[in-house]
Design a protein around this motif. Structure first.
Motif, short mmCIF file in Angstrom:
data_model
loop_
_atom_site.label_atom_id
_atom_site.label_comp_id
_atom_site.label_asym_id
_atom_site.label_seq_id
_atom_site.Cartn_x
_atom_site.Cartn_y
_atom_site.Cartn_z
N VAL A 101 0.86 -1.18 0.00
CA VAL A 101 0.00 0.00 0.00
C VAL A 101 0.90 1.23 0.00
O VAL A 101 1.66 1.44 0.93
CB VAL A 101 -0.96 0.01 1.21
N GLN A 102 0.79 2.03 -1.05
CA GLN A 102 1.60 3.23 -1.18
C GLN A 102 0.80 4.46 -0.76
O GLN A 102 -0.40 4.52 -0.94
CB GLN A 102 2.04 3.41 -2.64
N SER A 116 -8.76 1.91 6.21
CA SER A 116 -7.99 2.13 4.99
C SER A 116 -7.42 0.79 4.53
O SER A 116 -7.47 -0.19 5.25
CB SER A 116 -6.85 3.11 5.27
N TYR A 117 -6.88 0.79 3.31
CA TYR A 117 -6.22 -0.43 2.83
C TYR A 117 -5.10 -0.84 3.77
O TYR A 117 -4.92 -2.00 4.08
CB TYR A 117 -5.63 -0.23 1.43
N LEU A 118 -4.33 0.15 4.23
CA LEU A 118 -3.19 -0.12 5.08
C LEU A 118 -3.58 -0.84 6.37
O LEU A 118 -2.89 -1.73 6.83
CB LEU A 118 -2.46 1.19 5.43
N CYS A 119 -4.71 -0.47 6.93
CA CYS A 119 -5.10 -0.98 8.25
C CYS A 119 -6.23 -2.00 8.20
O CYS A 119 -6.83 -2.32 9.23
CB CYS A 119 -5.51 0.20 9.14
N LYS A 162 0.92 -7.14 -9.22
CA LYS A 162 1.32 -6.13 -10.22
C LYS A 162 0.13 -5.27 -10.63
O LYS A 162 0.26 -4.06 -10.80
CB LYS A 162 1.95 -6.80 -11.44
N MET A 163 -1.03 -5.89 -10.79
CA MET A 163 -2.23 -5.12 -11.14
C MET A 163 -2.46 -4.03 -10.09
O MET A 163 -2.67 -2.86 -10.43
CB MET A 163 -3.45 -6.04 -11.22
N TRP A 164 -2.42 -4.42 -8.82
CA TRP A 164 -2.65 -3.49 -7.72
C TRP A 164 -1.57 -2.41 -7.67
O TRP A 164 -1.87 -1.22 -7.57
CB TRP A 164 -2.73 -4.25 -6.40
N THR A 165 -0.32 -2.81 -7.73
CA THR A 165 0.80 -1.87 -7.65
C THR A 165 0.75 -0.86 -8.79
O THR A 165 0.92 0.34 -8.57
CB THR A 165 2.15 -2.62 -7.66
#
Length: 195
Positions: A101-102, A116-119, A162-165
């Motif tokens: 997650v960037q 959030s995606y991160l949490c 890769k799709m997500w990144t």
């Protein structure tokens, strides 16, 4: 006999598109490469056909879901995984343990858990979340679980990551040279890989 244009000429505004019609129009604008996905998704909506090809393969002709007997193509929906207790990984696994997650804060607190995606845990993302635009995270999780459980074999975890990144970094994913899918188009593809 009048044409649609002649009939609408006197009207103040054209009729609004249905959700499916709007999706078709967005995909059609994405270029010829997306047309294959458009046809497949449209046929899926009417015949419940699944895409059983990697993204680059889904762009080529003959888009019916023919696949070799060795290809696993029995992906299950986010709803199934949300309600099914037996997962190929822990149900408490964090989204970030699989998907980088960037651009989000680097720590989670009790107040930010599942915000959030991160949490978020993968289980949490299987329900609609306000931060999960287009439900992309939801379909990434379901597809990941389908890959890990052997329900689908035409995609790899590396391709999924890769799709997500790429979507995070550039706003699109390129399944083939000169073809770019938005986050919503990636979600549409992933959604078509399960029942």
């Amino acid at each position: 006999m009048t044409t649609d244009n002649q009939e609408n000429k006197g009207n103040a505004a054209p009729l609004p598109l249905s959700e499916r019609g709007a999706t078709r129009r967005r995909l059609a604008k994405a270029g010829i490469g997306a047309a294959g996905i458009l046809w497949t998704l449209e046929s899926r909506a009417t015949m419940n056909t699944m895409i059983c090809k990697a993204p680059s393969g889904a762009l080529s002709g003959g888009l019916s879901s023919h696949y070799s007997p060795a290809t696993a193509c029995s992906g299950l929906s986010p709803g199934y995984w949300k309600n099914h207790r037996s997962w190929p990984v822990s149900r408490n696994i964090m989204f970030t343990s699989v998907f980088d997650v960037q651009g989000e804060k680097s720590t989670c607190t009790e107040q930010t858990i599942n915000q959030s995606y991160l949490c978020s845990t993968m289980l949490n993302l299987l329900s609609k979340q306000s931060f999960d635009r287009y439900n992309l995270g939801m379909h990434l999780v379901a597809t990941y679980l389908n890959i890990m459980s052997g329900k689908i074999s035409f995609l790899s975890v590396d391709t999924l990551q890769k799709m997500w990144t790429d979507v995070q970094a550039t706003g699109h994913y390129s399944p083939a040279s000169g073809v770019f899918w938005s986050a919503e188009q990636v979600k549409n593809y992933l959604q078509a890989t399960h029942d």
